[in-house]
Design an enzyme around this catalytic site. Structure first.
Site, PDB file in Angstrom:
ATOM      1  N   ARG A 115       0.891  -1.351   0.004  1.00 39.46           N
ATOM      2  CA  ARG A 115       0.129  -0.049   0.077  1.00 39.46           C
ATOM      3  C   ARG A 115       0.783   1.368   0.071  1.00 39.46           C
ATOM      4  NH1 ARG A 115      -5.260   1.406   1.635  1.00 39.46           N
ATOM      5  NH2 ARG A 115      -5.485  -0.735   2.217  1.00 39.46           N
ATOM      6  N   ARG A 193      -2.836  -9.291   9.742  1.00 43.75           N
ATOM      7  CA  ARG A 193      -2.057  -9.233   8.570  1.00 43.75           C
ATOM      8  C   ARG A 193      -0.639  -8.792   8.997  1.00 43.75           C
ATOM      9  NH1 ARG A 193      -6.281  -5.242   6.168  1.00 43.75           N
ATOM     10  NH2 ARG A 193      -5.086  -5.624   4.459  1.00 43.75           N
ATOM     11  N   ALA A 324     -10.588  -0.183  -3.125  1.00 48.09           N
ATOM     12  CA  ALA A 324      -9.650   0.645  -3.775  1.00 48.09           C
ATOM     13  C   ALA A 324     -10.175   1.002  -5.025  1.00 48.09           C
ATOM     14  CB  ALA A 324      -8.253   0.407  -3.410  1.00 48.09           C
TER      15      ALA A 324
END
Length: 459
Positions: A115, A193, A324
């Protein structure tokens, strides 16, 4: 001396836009508004724009948006994920099937990667275009009237023809759109994560296969799924574990994760996953609690000078693999509806943005739920008979889509429908003359129109 980059841009429209939030939604809206000739001010809360996080995925429907931004795809090429497919395993490690991405290549380019690295490339493009990006801005209020809209940031009042709220589900712009503070609901799920280098994994016989090129693997079980993606020719790796969770918090929030908590969650799962988790640096593990909000009845303010985009308008579950991408489509559509409407009709442009986007984005939202249920509630007797039933549903209506060409194609029809609906609403609100028993004219109450509930039924 390096040649200065030139950028495609329409002539100035005279429309001034304030965008709040410099995540992907805000940056895309800023870039697209700049491409269409609008004047943009982009306000971001943080003083040093270094987004955290791990992997983020953009599907083909947004890949073509990246391709229109000069130099961005070239900057991303060395750092994005290049696996050719996804391997599916049972929770115990039994290989089930492989889903190859080649069939959807005809839809366009996928962009997956870290990201922060992808965000940096987009941010640098926005800066190179000369967009007015102001960091360390604390937006405390939104306001509008018939002629303009604005925000209060760092105590200063800023005005424009319209304001775009792109700072996520906690956006203060949501209140002026809804008229009240909406509260989130517990989703019952959370995500562990991590993003890490693979040096230690490469030393172990059980995990070194993760380090051989770009790979993508998933393990599926009851109420859990574990995805692992190695990238940059296997030198870096991310993993994500979605699981049931009884955390009671007010908002999505990320906490430091605990290795032992993850191991308990996958106690009966494939041993290779346990080795992967044990090799994860503790400071690279995050525990992200998921909440959700009901679909909004509208994305725009009462006077149509303020628009919500991205997560501020429609938060997505990670399993949609579209959050996104849909936020980028929002920015594309909004820039075009403002362009086509012109400075004297900005409110029409805002209303047209919502009309163009509403149904599609809510249909896309539902894919997050269906994918999660497809994996978490799977009947393994049926899966063993048809392993491909685990495959992600990659549907043309979602992926084979160009928001720019679509918005131009439907704009005139959309505006015509909005004007017709406005006439109907005016007629419905007008007093109606009726006859009483004595045949004298009296005034009846206006007919009630449930137009505010239209969006709810569509969702």
């Amino acid at each position: 001396m390096a040649q200065q980059q030139t950028f495609a841009r329409l002539p100035p429209s005279g429309i001034k836009v304030i965008i709040v939030g410099a995540g992907f939604a805000g940056l895309c809206a800023a870039i697209e508004c700049d491409r269409k000739g609008h004047s943009v001010v982009l306000l971001e809360k943080v003083a040093d724009l270094k987004p955290l996080g791990d992997i983020i995925s953009f599907a083909a429907n947004s890949g073509r948006i990246f391709e229109r931004w000069e130099g961005v795809v070239e900057a991303l090429e060395p750092i994005i994920h290049k696996s050719e497919g996804l391997n599916f395993h049972s929770w115990e490690g039994e290989f089930m099937t492989r889903q190859i991405w080649d069939p959807e290549a005809k839809y366009g380019r996928k962009i997956n990667g870290h990201r922060a690295e992808i965000h940096e490339a987009v941010y640098l493009h926005a800066k190179a275009r000369g967009i007015d990006i102001r960091l360390d801005q604390n937006v405390t209020d939104y306001f509008e009237n018939d002629d303009h809209a604005g925000v209060v940031s760092n105590g200063e009042t800023l005005t424009a023809d319209c304001v775009v709220a792109a700072e996520g589900v906690k956006s203060k712009g949501r209140k002026i759109v809804l008229g009240y503070e909406d509260r989130p609901k517990a989703s019952g799920y959370a995500v562990f994560r991590a993003w890490m280098k693979t040096d230690e994994l490469a030393k172990s016989p059980s995990t070194k296969w993760f380090c051989h090129g770009d790979t993508h693997n998933g393990w599926m079980g009851e109420d859990k799924h574990f995805l692992v993606a190695s990238i940059k020719n296997g030198t870096e790796l991310s993993w994500v574990l979605t699981h049931k969770d009884d955390g009671d918090i007010d908002e999505d929030w990320s906490f430091p994760g605990q290795i032992d908590d993850v191991l308990k969650c996958i106690d009966s799962w494939d041993p290779v996953l346990k080795e992967l988790v044990k090799a994860t640096p503790p400071d690279r593990l995050h525990d992200y609690k998921l909440v959700f909000r009901d679909p909004l009845p509208t994305f725009i303010s009462p006077k149509a000078r303020i628009a919500l985009i991205g997560d501020a308008a429609h938060p997505f579950l990670p399993t949609s693999i579209q959050g996104a991408s849909q936020s980028m489509e929002d920015g594309v559509a909004l820039a075009i509806t403002l362009e086509k409407s012109g400075r004297d009709n900005v409110q029409q442009g805002i209303r047209a943005y919502e009309a163009v986007r509403y149904e599609r984005v809510h249909r896309a939202q539902m894919t997050g739920v269906t994918t999660r249920e497809q994996w978490h509630k799977a009947d393994w007797t049926k899966i063993r008979a048809d392993p491909k039933s685990l495959h992600l549903r990659r549907e043309p209506w979602l992926l084979d889509f160009d928001q720019e060409s679509h918005t131009y194609a439907v704009f005139d029809e959309t505006v015509a429908k909005l004007k017709e609906k406005e006439k109907e609403d005016v007629a419905a609100a007008a007093p109606v003359a009726v006859e009483d028993a004595g045949s004298e004219k009296v005034t009846a109450a206006p007919r009630v129109m449930a137009t505010e509930l239209l969006g709810v039924s569509q969702a």
